[in-house]
Scaffold this motif. Structure first.
Motif, PDB file in Angstrom:
ATOM      1  N   THR A  88       0.819  -1.215   0.000  1.00 30.95           N
ATOM      2  CA  THR A  88       0.000   0.000   0.000  1.00 30.95           C
ATOM      3  C   THR A  88       0.853   1.266   0.000  1.00 30.95           C
ATOM      4  OG1 THR A  88      -0.133  -0.127   2.415  1.00 30.95           O
ATOM      5  CG2 THR A  88      -1.926  -1.110   1.156  1.00 30.95           C
ATOM      6  N   TYR A 136      -5.931  -1.121  -7.179  1.00 34.09           N
ATOM      7  CA  TYR A 136      -5.651  -2.375  -6.478  1.00 34.09           C
ATOM      8  C   TYR A 136      -6.534  -3.527  -6.942  1.00 34.09           C
ATOM      9  CZ  TYR A 136      -2.243  -1.746  -2.759  1.00 34.09           C
ATOM     10  OH  TYR A 136      -1.071  -1.609  -2.066  1.00 34.09           O
ATOM     11  N   SER A 138      -9.117  -1.181   4.058  1.00 34.68           N
ATOM     12  CA  SER A 138      -7.961  -0.451   3.529  1.00 34.68           C
ATOM     13  C   SER A 138      -7.365   0.439   4.621  1.00 34.68           C
ATOM     14  CB  SER A 138      -8.403   0.392   2.333  1.00 34.68           C
ATOM     15  OG  SER A 138      -7.318   1.134   1.832  1.00 34.68           O
ATOM     16  N   VAL A 166       1.963   2.017  -3.512  1.00 30.12           N
ATOM     17  CA  VAL A 166       0.859   2.580  -4.289  1.00 30.12           C
ATOM     18  C   VAL A 166       0.665   4.054  -3.925  1.00 30.12           C
ATOM     19  CG1 VAL A 166      -1.618   2.445  -4.743  1.00 30.12           C
ATOM     20  CG2 VAL A 166      -0.260   0.351  -4.541  1.00 30.12           C
ATOM     21  N   ALA A 167       0.670   4.346  -2.633  1.00 26.12           N
ATOM     22  CA  ALA A 167       0.510   5.734  -2.204  1.00 26.12           C
ATOM     23  C   ALA A 167       1.636   6.608  -2.741  1.00 26.12           C
ATOM     24  CB  ALA A 167       0.463   5.796  -0.673  1.00 26.12           C
ATOM     25  N   GLY A 218      -3.245   1.626   4.579  1.00 24.52           N
ATOM     26  CA  GLY A 218      -2.131   2.443   4.141  1.00 24.52           C
ATOM     27  C   GLY A 218      -2.519   3.484   3.113  1.00 24.52           C
ATOM     28  N   VAL A 219      -3.384   3.102   2.168  1.00 24.28           N
ATOM     29  CA  VAL A 219      -3.813   4.034   1.126  1.00 24.28           C
ATOM     30  C   VAL A 219      -4.511   5.238   1.739  1.00 24.28           C
ATOM     31  CG1 VAL A 219      -5.500   4.322  -0.727  1.00 24.28           C
ATOM     32  CG2 VAL A 219      -3.934   2.380  -0.766  1.00 24.28           C
ATOM     33  N   ALA A 244      -6.903   4.825  -6.068  1.00 22.05           N
ATOM     34  CA  ALA A 244      -5.983   3.808  -5.559  1.00 22.05           C
ATOM     35  C   ALA A 244      -6.690   2.478  -5.357  1.00 22.05           C
ATOM     36  CB  ALA A 244      -5.353   4.281  -4.249  1.00 22.05           C
ATOM     37  N   HIS A 245      -7.926   2.492  -4.883  1.00 23.66           N
ATOM     38  CA  HIS A 245      -8.667   1.249  -4.699  1.00 23.66           C
ATOM     39  C   HIS A 245      -8.997   0.586  -6.037  1.00 23.66           C
ATOM     40  CE1 HIS A 245     -10.167   2.406  -0.396  1.00 23.66           C
ATOM     41  NE2 HIS A 245      -8.921   1.978  -0.420  1.00 23.66           N
ATOM     42  N   ASP A 292     -11.574  -3.004   0.271  1.00 25.43           N
ATOM     43  CA  ASP A 292     -11.746  -1.555   0.401  1.00 25.43           C
ATOM     44  C   ASP A 292     -12.178  -1.178   1.821  1.00 25.43           C
ATOM     45  OD1 ASP A 292     -11.123  -1.218  -2.269  1.00 25.43           O
ATOM     46  OD2 ASP A 292     -13.193  -1.310  -2.940  1.00 25.43           O
TER      47      ASP A 292
END
Length: 551
Positions: free
Chosen positions: A89, A134, A195, A92-93, A197-198, A130-131, A192
Motif C-alpha cells: 500500500t 488495487y 484499507s 501505491v501511495a 495504508g492508502v 488507488a482502490h 476496500d
C-alpha cells in the motif's frame, strides 16, 4: 492439523480475546454511543461502496475481453494487470504521489504549460483511484475466468427467439454470472473496507476509516479501550462479509455444466478498437503510477523550477545513494537500506512458517473433501472457514491484538522481533492455503490407491505422486507469502521494534517528514520494493497458475 490449530489458537484467538478483555462493556458502550464512531463507520462503508462500483466499471469490460477473446500479448496483459494486486500500500501511495501529488508529473506538466496545478492527493478521489488500481485484477480474474466458461450459444439462442442483445444479456448471461459477480463484489468491498495504508497516506484527518481510527486511537491518543472497541466493531462487520463471500465463492466455483468455448480472435475493426481502448485504460491506470514512481525516483525535485528552461530535466541517483546514510535524530537506528535486509529476512521467515502450516492444512482439507465419510466432508468446510478467518480480519486489528496479548506474561514477546513474521504468517496463511488447495483437490484418490497396490509406502506415494504435482503450487504460495510479507504495513506499524524497521515503515516515515531528500528517499525505497514484489508476481505468472486470485 495439530500444529495449524495450535498456531491459530495462540496467535489469532488469544489476541482477539485480549481485545475483548481490554474494550470491556463500558468502553464498548461509550464507543458505540459516540457520534464520531458512526461518522467513521458511515465513511468506511461509503468509500468502500464507491470504490467497488468504480472497480466494476473498469473491471467488467476487461473481464469480458480476457474471458471471451484471445489476442497477442494477452498473457503479458494478465501479468501486468496482476502486479498492482500485490503491490504494498505504501508503494501505491507513493506512486500516486509521484503522479498526481504537488511534486508529481501532472503538476510538473501543468506548470510547464503555465496552467493551474491540480493536486488530488489528500482527497476522496485519490483514495478511490488507488482502490480501483488495487482491485481491478480481482474482477478480471474471478469474473473473466467464469465468463470464459459460459457457452455463448445460450444468449445467441435468446436473440434468435427475438430478444435484443441487451435483453439477452440481462435475461441469460447476467443470471449465470451472478455468483461470480457477487463473490467478486464482496471480495473487493472487503479489501476496500479494511484499507489502511492508502487512506492513511492519500487521505486526510477528515477521511478516517475504522482502520485508520483504530491506529490513531492507539498511537495518537493512547486510548486502547476505544481502539479495542472499534476493532470489535470492525470484526463484526468483516466476519459477516467474509461468511457471505465464502458462500458465494462456493457457488461460483461449482461446475456450471456447460461446455467451455474456445476463446475467439478479435476479427472486426470495432472489436479491435474496443479492445485497444480497454487495454489502454488498464495500462494507464494500473501501471501509470508505478512508472511515474520509478521515473520520479531518479528525477531531481527541483526540476520543476527548471522545467520551463529545460523541458528534459536531468536524472540523478542521489536518492538511492542517500539510502546508505542515516540522519541525526532519525526515527530508526539503522540506515534506510538496512530496512531492505530486515524486510527480506522477515519475508523468508514468513515463507517458511506459511508453508509449514499451509501444506499440512491444504492436504488435510483435500483428503477430507475426497473422503466417503459425509461427516468428514462437512467438517472440512467448517475447518476451512475457520482457518480463513484472518482473510476477514484487518491487519491493524491483528496488530492491536498482538500488542495487547503479547505484552505481558505468560507470553511476553513484545521485545522479540519474531512477533513481526508471526503476524505476517497469519495474514499470508489464507492466501497460501487457497493457492495450494485447488491443486491438491485435483489429485485423484485412485492414483494413490494404485501406488499403494503396487507396494508403495505412504511416504513414497506422497513423494512420487503428490510432490511433483503440488510443487508448482507450493512455489506460487511461497511467492504470495513473500510478497505479502514484504509489503505488510498495518500490523507491522503497531508491533515492530525500532531497531528492526521494514521498508514500508521507512517509506511512511520519510513521506511524513519535510524536505526534498526525505521525499526522494521514500520514492527510492518504494521503487526498490516495487521491483522486488513485481518480480514475485511475474514469477507466479511464469508458473502459469491460471486462477491467481482464486482465494
Amino acid at each position: 492439523m495439530l500444529l495449524p490449530l495450535l498456531f491459530f489458537a495462540l496467535f489469532y484467538f488469544y489476541p482477539l480475546s485480549a481485545i475483548i478483555g481490554v474494550s470491556g462493556l463500558a468502553g464498548l458502550s461509550a464507543t458505540l454511543t459516540d457520534p464520531h464512531t458512526w461518522r467513521v463507520v458511515g465513511f468506511t462503508f461509503w468509500q468502500a461502496t464507491l470504490s467497488t462500483v468504480l472497480t466494476f466499471a473498469l473491471g467488467l469490460p476487461a473481464a469480458y475481453l480476457v474471458g471471451r477473446y484471445r489476442f497477442r500479448g494477452q498473457t503479458l496483459l494478465r501479468a501486468f494487470t496482476a502486479i498492482p494486486f500485490v503491490m504494498p500500500t505504501l508503494v501505491v501511495a507513493a506512486g500516486f504521489n509521484a503522479l498526481l501529488g504537488p511534486n508529481g508529473w501532472l503538476a510538473l506538466a501543468l506548470a510547464a504549460l503555465r496552467l493551474p496545478t491540480l493536486n488530488i492527493v489528500n482527497t476522496l478521489a485519490a483514495i478511490l483511484l488507488a482502490h480501483v488500481f488495487y482491485n481491478t485484477t480481482i474482477v478480471m480474474r474471478l469474473v473473466g475466468d467464469y465468463w470464459g466458461r459460459l457457452d455463448p450459444r445460450l444468449p445467441q439462442a435468446a436473440q434468435t427467439l427475438g430478444l435484443t442483445p441487451l435483453r439477452a444479456f440481462a435475461a441469460v448471461t447476467l443470471p449465470l454470472l451472478g455468483p461470480a459477480l457477487l463473490a467478486a463484489a464482496l471480495l473487493v468491498f472487503i479489501f476496500d473496507f479494511t484499507s489502511f495504508g492508502v487512506i492513511l497516506v492519500l487521505g486526510n484527518p477528515r477521511l478516517a476509516t475504522l482502520e485508520v481510527e483504530i491506529y490513531r486511537q492507539t498511537f495518537a491518543f493512547f486510548n486502547l479501550p476505544a481502539a479495542a472497541a472499534l476493532a470489535l466493531l470492525q470484526l463484526a462487520c468483516t466476519f459477516g462479509l467474509a461468511i457471505a463471500y465464502a458462500r458465494l465463492s462456493a457457488r461460483a466455483s461449482r461446475p456450471i455444466g456447460l461446455r467451455a468455448p474456445a476463446p475467439q480472435p478479435l476479427v472486426t475493426a470495432r472489436q479491435k478498437l474496443a479492445a485497444l481502448a480497454v487495454i489502454a485504460v488498464l495500462i494507464i491506470l494500473l501501471n501509470g503510477p508505478l512508472i511515474a514512481l520509478a521515473a520520479r525516483s531518479i528525477t531531481p525535485l527541483d526540476a520543476e523550477a527548471r522545467s520551463l528552461a529545460h523541458p528534459s530535466p536531468a536524472f540523478t541517483f542521489d536518492y538511492y545513494r542517500a539510502l546508505f546514510t542515516a540522519d541525526r535524530g532519525s526515527a530508526f537506528f539503522v540506515t534506510p537500506i538496512a530496512t531492505v535486509g530486515n524486510s527480506l529476512r522477515y519475508a523468508l521467515i514468513t515463507v517458511a512458517f506459511s508453508l509449514a502450516l499451509g501444506l499440512p492444512t491444504a492436504w488435510t482439507l483435500a483428503m477430507r473433501q475426497h473422503s466417503n465419510n459425509r461427516v468428514a466432508r462437512r467438517s472440512s468446510g467448517l475447518l476451512e472457514a475457520l482457518l480463513l478467518l484472518p482473510l476477514g480480519t484487518s491487519a491493524v486489528t491483528l496488530g492491536l491484538g498482538f500488542l495487547l496479548a503479547f505484552n505481558r506474561a505468560p507470553l511476553n514477546l513484545r521485545a522479540s522481533p519474531i512477533l513481526v513474521p508471526l503476524a505476517h504468517t497469519l495474514i499470508a496463511f489464507p492466501f497460501v492455503v487457497r493457492a495450494l488447495l485447488p491443486t491438491w483437490q485435483s489429485i485423484r484418490p485412485q492414483w494413490r490407491q494404485a501406488a499403494a497396490t503396487l507396494g508403495a509406502s505412504p511416504w513414497r506415494t506422497w513423494q512420487r505422486i503428490d510432490l511433483p504435482l503440488i510443487g508448482r503450487a507450493a512455489l506460487v504460495a511461497a511467492a504470495f507469502a513473500f510478497a505479502i510479507s514484504l509489503g505488510e504495513f498495518g500490523a507491522t506499524a503497531l508491533i515492530y521494534r525500532p531497531e528492526y524497521p521494514t521498508i514500508p515503515l521507512a517509506i511512511y516515515t520519510f513521506l511524513g517528514r519535510p524536505g526534498a531528500l526525505n521525499y526522494g528517499r521514500a520514492l527510492a525505497l518504494s521503487t526498490l520494493l516495487m521491483v522486488i514484489t513485481g518480480g514475485s508476481i511475474l514469477a507466479i505468472e511464469r508458473l502459469r497458475l491460471k486462477n491467481l486470485t482464486d482465494f
